[in-house]
Design a protein around this motif. Structure first.
Motif, short mmCIF file in Angstrom:
data_model
loop_
_atom_site.label_atom_id
_atom_site.label_comp_id
_atom_site.label_asym_id
_atom_site.label_seq_id
_atom_site.Cartn_x
_atom_site.Cartn_y
_atom_site.Cartn_z
N MET A 1 0.89 -1.31 0.08
CA MET A 1 -0.08 -0.07 -0.02
C MET A 1 1.06 1.29 -0.04
SD MET A 1 -3.19 0.98 2.78
CE MET A 1 -2.44 -0.53 3.71
N ALA A 2 0.71 2.13 -1.00
CA ALA A 2 1.56 3.50 -0.87
C ALA A 2 1.26 4.24 0.30
CB ALA A 2 1.04 4.34 -2.13
N SER A 3 2.62 4.82 0.57
CA SER A 3 2.31 5.60 1.94
C SER A 3 1.22 6.74 1.95
CB SER A 3 3.67 6.31 2.13
OG SER A 3 3.64 7.29 3.32
N LEU A 4 1.04 7.28 0.63
CA LEU A 4 -0.17 8.60 0.80
C LEU A 4 -1.45 7.79 0.91
CD1 LEU A 4 -0.78 11.35 0.10
CD2 LEU A 4 -1.02 10.93 -2.05
N ASP A 5 -1.67 6.61 0.24
CA ASP A 5 -2.89 5.99 0.46
C ASP A 5 -3.27 5.53 1.92
OD1 ASP A 5 -3.46 6.23 -2.25
OD2 ASP A 5 -2.82 4.30 -2.68
N GLU A 6 -2.43 5.03 2.64
CA GLU A 6 -2.27 4.49 3.96
C GLU A 6 -2.71 5.74 4.87
OE1 GLU A 6 0.31 1.96 7.21
OE2 GLU A 6 0.95 2.35 5.21
N LYS A 7 -1.96 6.86 4.57
CA LYS A 7 -2.25 7.99 5.49
C LYS A 7 -3.61 8.62 5.07
CE LYS A 7 2.50 9.92 5.94
NZ LYS A 7 3.47 10.96 5.36
N TRP A 8 -4.05 8.65 3.95
CA TRP A 8 -5.37 9.17 3.68
C TRP A 8 -6.44 8.10 4.32
CZ3 TRP A 8 -9.37 7.29 -0.14
CH2 TRP A 8 -10.21 8.12 -0.16
N ILE A 9 -6.30 6.48 4.31
CA ILE A 9 -7.17 5.69 4.79
C ILE A 9 -7.19 5.96 6.30
CG2 ILE A 9 -7.73 3.35 5.14
CD1 ILE A 9 -6.61 2.97 2.14
N LYS A 10 -5.84 6.10 6.68
CA LYS A 10 -5.86 6.11 8.54
C LYS A 10 -6.82 7.48 8.88
CE LYS A 10 -1.61 3.53 9.69
NZ LYS A 10 -0.47 3.93 10.46
N LYS A 11 -6.63 8.36 8.07
CA LYS A 11 -7.28 9.76 8.49
C LYS A 11 -8.63 9.45 8.36
CE LYS A 11 -7.72 14.64 7.04
NZ LYS A 11 -7.30 15.55 6.27
N LEU A 12 -9.45 8.57 7.41
CA LEU A 12 -10.75 8.49 7.01
C LEU A 12 -11.02 7.47 8.39
CD1 LEU A 12 -11.07 7.37 3.36
CD2 LEU A 12 -11.74 9.55 4.57
N ILE A 13 -10.22 6.77 8.66
CA ILE A 13 -10.57 5.70 9.87
C ILE A 13 -10.48 6.56 11.07
CG2 ILE A 13 -9.77 3.76 11.22
CD1 ILE A 13 -8.55 2.70 8.76
N SER A 26 -9.33 7.24 23.57
CA SER A 26 -10.00 5.93 23.41
C SER A 26 -9.69 4.98 22.23
CB SER A 26 -11.42 6.01 23.83
OG SER A 26 -12.23 6.57 22.84
N LEU A 27 -8.93 5.83 21.19
CA LEU A 27 -8.70 5.37 19.97
C LEU A 27 -7.33 4.75 19.94
CD1 LEU A 27 -9.37 4.56 17.16
CD2 LEU A 27 -9.07 6.89 16.33
N PHE A 28 -6.93 3.65 20.80
CA PHE A 28 -5.73 3.22 20.55
C PHE A 28 -5.55 1.85 19.89
CE2 PHE A 28 -2.29 0.44 22.46
CZ PHE A 28 -1.24 1.40 22.14
N LEU A 29 -5.05 1.69 18.82
CA LEU A 29 -4.97 0.81 17.85
C LEU A 29 -3.55 0.51 17.71
CD1 LEU A 29 -7.46 1.78 14.84
CD2 LEU A 29 -8.14 0.10 17.09
N HIS A 30 -2.98 -0.92 17.79
CA HIS A 30 -1.86 -1.30 17.62
C HIS A 30 -1.56 -1.36 16.22
CE1 HIS A 30 -1.24 -2.70 21.73
NE2 HIS A 30 -2.57 -3.21 21.59
N ASP A 31 -0.41 -1.36 15.57
CA ASP A 31 0.16 -1.17 14.04
C ASP A 31 -0.76 -2.19 13.41
OD1 ASP A 31 1.61 1.11 14.47
OD2 ASP A 31 3.55 0.00 14.74
N PHE A 32 -0.81 -3.49 13.99
CA PHE A 32 -1.25 -4.67 13.25
C PHE A 32 -2.86 -4.20 12.79
CE2 PHE A 32 -2.01 -6.03 17.58
CZ PHE A 32 -3.17 -6.86 17.56
N LEU A 37 -7.36 -3.04 9.43
CA LEU A 37 -8.60 -2.34 9.06
C LEU A 37 -8.27 -1.55 7.61
CD1 LEU A 37 -9.26 -0.38 12.51
CD2 LEU A 37 -10.62 -1.88 11.28
N CYS A 38 -6.84 -1.27 7.40
CA CYS A 38 -6.65 -0.66 5.88
C CYS A 38 -6.86 -1.75 4.80
CB CYS A 38 -5.26 0.16 5.90
SG CYS A 38 -5.09 1.19 6.95
N GLU A 39 -6.13 -2.92 5.13
CA GLU A 39 -6.39 -3.94 4.15
C GLU A 39 -7.78 -4.31 3.96
OE1 GLU A 39 -3.67 -6.98 5.65
OE2 GLU A 39 -2.16 -6.11 4.99
N LYS A 40 -8.56 -4.38 4.88
CA LYS A 40 -9.98 -4.89 4.89
C LYS A 40 -11.03 -3.91 3.89
CE LYS A 40 -13.94 -6.34 7.15
NZ LYS A 40 -14.53 -7.82 6.91
N ILE A 41 -10.31 -2.45 4.21
CA ILE A 41 -10.90 -1.42 3.33
C ILE A 41 -10.60 -1.52 2.09
CG2 ILE A 41 -11.12 1.01 2.96
CD1 ILE A 41 -10.93 1.25 6.17
#
Length: 67
Positions: A1-13, A26-32, A37-41
């Protein structure tokens, strides 16, 4: 996954979690978890190209919150 795509998806999440009433403390998610979530999206977007990305993110996050 491209870095820009990942950053954008994380922002949407992050925004979606905030809309569901979770704050940044309360939004503490581990890297995995972020990666899962990004992969599922991205998989859902591949399977349902006609769906809007925001709709997919909301569906995936709702499923994650209610599981």
């Amino acid at each position: 996954m491209a870095s820009l795509d990942e950053k954008w998806i994380k922002k949407l999440i992050r925004n979606c979690f905030l809309q569901y009433g979770h704050d940044t403390e309360s939004l503490f998610l581990h890297d995995f978890e972020w990666k899962q979530l990004c992969e599922k999206i991205l998989l859902e977007k591949t399977n349902h190209e006609d769906m809007d990305m925001y709709e997919i993110v909301h569906d995936v996050i709702y499923e994650y919150i209610t599981k």
